[in-house]
Scaffold this active site. Structure first.
Site, mmCIF file in Angstrom:
data_model
loop_
_atom_site.group_PDB
_atom_site.id
_atom_site.type_symbol
_atom_site.label_atom_id
_atom_site.label_comp_id
_atom_site.label_asym_id
_atom_site.label_seq_id
_atom_site.Cartn_x
_atom_site.Cartn_y
_atom_site.Cartn_z
ATOM 1 N NE ARG A 178 -3.418 -2.385 2.825
ATOM 2 C CZ ARG A 178 -3.058 -3.510 3.440
ATOM 3 N NH1 ARG A 178 -1.834 -3.641 3.934
ATOM 4 N NH2 ARG A 178 -3.909 -4.521 3.544
ATOM 5 C CE LYS A 202 -5.834 -1.183 5.338
ATOM 6 N NZ LYS A 202 -7.173 -1.436 4.742
ATOM 7 C CG HIS A 273 -5.462 0.361 -3.634
ATOM 8 N ND1 HIS A 273 -4.640 0.733 -2.584
ATOM 9 C CD2 HIS A 273 -6.248 -0.629 -3.158
ATOM 10 C CE1 HIS A 273 -4.936 0.015 -1.532
ATOM 11 N NE2 HIS A 273 -5.905 -0.829 -1.843
ATOM 12 N NE ARG A 276 -3.217 -3.700 -1.491
ATOM 13 C CZ ARG A 276 -2.610 -4.452 -0.572
ATOM 14 N NH1 ARG A 276 -1.282 -4.536 -0.566
ATOM 15 N NH2 ARG A 276 -3.287 -5.126 0.329
ATOM 16 C CG HIS A 299 -5.652 -9.121 1.604
ATOM 17 N ND1 HIS A 299 -5.916 -9.553 0.317
ATOM 18 C CD2 HIS A 299 -5.617 -7.762 1.530
ATOM 19 C CE1 HIS A 299 -6.040 -8.511 -0.482
ATOM 20 N NE2 HIS A 299 -5.856 -7.425 0.230
ATOM 21 C CE1 TYR A 308 -6.462 -7.282 -6.348
ATOM 22 C CE2 TYR A 308 -6.528 -8.426 -4.241
ATOM 23 C CZ TYR A 308 -6.419 -7.255 -4.964
ATOM 24 O OH TYR A 308 -6.278 -6.070 -4.316
#
Length: 327
Positions: A178, A202, A273, A276, A299, A308
């Site tokens: 990110r 995150k 993004h 990404r 994730h 995806y």
């Protein structure tokens, strides 16, 4: 027709109970849940938007934020034309906020549990084609000058910024990180021998992400030649620097990517993004394991990564329809 939502006036003092709850919730999310500054700003904005709607309607305590008011607030947001993703995020924030308030015994029950929000649209992201990726990384042609004479030689700073912008694109596509993770990198987060990055994602979760030879060349060139041209006493250990030598911020990095994508002229993809999304899809197209891609992307849920695979299937269908004689 629901009444319009007033603009939040920062100069207006909030009722003490609402202000205390707002500050307490953000403190909890920062210290105990380790949410990022960006996420905390979004939480604060969502709660502030609810307060701006509730206070003029007489709801000056947490108990006043009942289900009727919450439904009216959400309806007003919907009528204002906000995207479903924004509506879903705001209602989720308020559910978390009031769940925390119940745990802190500030209110007896959480009315937001019964608040239904619109489902997010499952839009497939714009994916760059292979030839578009190749064009992004092509060297920029040297200026040819004017009839009056040769173009001026680029300055050392201009050359350094060009190398930095190339590195931004290389790392974002090579690692699928990110943009916030990218600008947070320090020099010692890069292992050139192993060709890996140490990334803090995150929830303050750490992961190791590999990158390839082109990205390694761009990092090596940046560290040896370009970064020293921008470095100042304010640079610290930041990997990427802005024009004034301070750590590059995410807004500047986004602009670099947006400009590069716009220059392609044949894609609707915009922003970091897109790189990404493209990297993840290209990995899966070439047989990468889904769980390995999940780890690279950072994730927490495999279901998020599975989006995806849907992109890959859609691309396969499009190719089939174009190429198969009996499609």
């Amino acid at each position: 027709m629901p009444e319009p939502i007033e603009q939040t006036n920062e100069a207006t003092r909030l009722p003490a109970e609402l202000q205390k709850a707002h500050d307490g919730f953000l403190r909890y999310m920062a210290l105990e849940r380790e949410r990022s500054e960006h996420t905390l700003r979004a939480y604060g904005s969502d709660i502030g938007n609810l307060y701006a709607y509730a206070i003029p309607r007489g709801a000056t305590t947490l108990a006043g934020l009942d289900l009727t008011l919450l439904r009216a607030w959400l309806m007003a947001l919907q009528e204002s034309g906000l995207a479903r993703a924004t509506l879903a995020r705001r209602s989720a924030t308020i559910r978390s906020f009031l769940t925390w308030a119940v745990r802190e015994e500030l209110i007896a029950t959480n009315p937001a549990i019964r608040l239904k929000s619109p489902k997010r649209e499952q839009r497939l992201p714009h994916i760059l084609q292979n030839n578009q990726i190749e064009r992004i990384f092509k060297p920029v042609p040297e200026p040819q000058g004017t009839p009056e004479g040769k173009a001026p030689e680029p300055t050392r700073e201009q050359l350094a910024l060009a190398d930095r912008d190339k590195l931004i694109l290389e790392l974002l596509y090579a690692t699928a990180i990110r943009v916030g993770e990218l600008v947070s990198l320090d020099i010692n987060d890069v292992d050139l021998d192993r060709r890996t990055l140490r990334v803090i994602g995150k929830g303050n979760k750490e992961r190791t992400v590999p990158f390839g030879q082109p990205a390694m060349n761009a990092v090596d060139n940046w560290l040896r030649r370009a970064r020293p041209a921008l470095r100042t006493d304010d640079s610290g250990h930041a990997l990427l620097l802005g024009r004034r030598g301070k750590r590059l911020d995410a807004r500047q990095a986004r602009q670099v990517v947006s400009d590069a994508l716009a220059a392609l002229g044949d894609t609707a993809a915009r922003g970091p993004h897109s790189l990404r999304h493209s990297a993840a899809t290209h990995l899966l197209d070439r047989g990468a394991d889904l769980r390995a891609v999940q780890e690279i992307l950072g994730h927490s849920s495999l279901a998020t990564t599975q989006l995806y695979t849907h992109v890959s299937v859609e691309r396969l269908k499009e190719s089939y329809q174009r190429a198969h004689p009996r499609a």
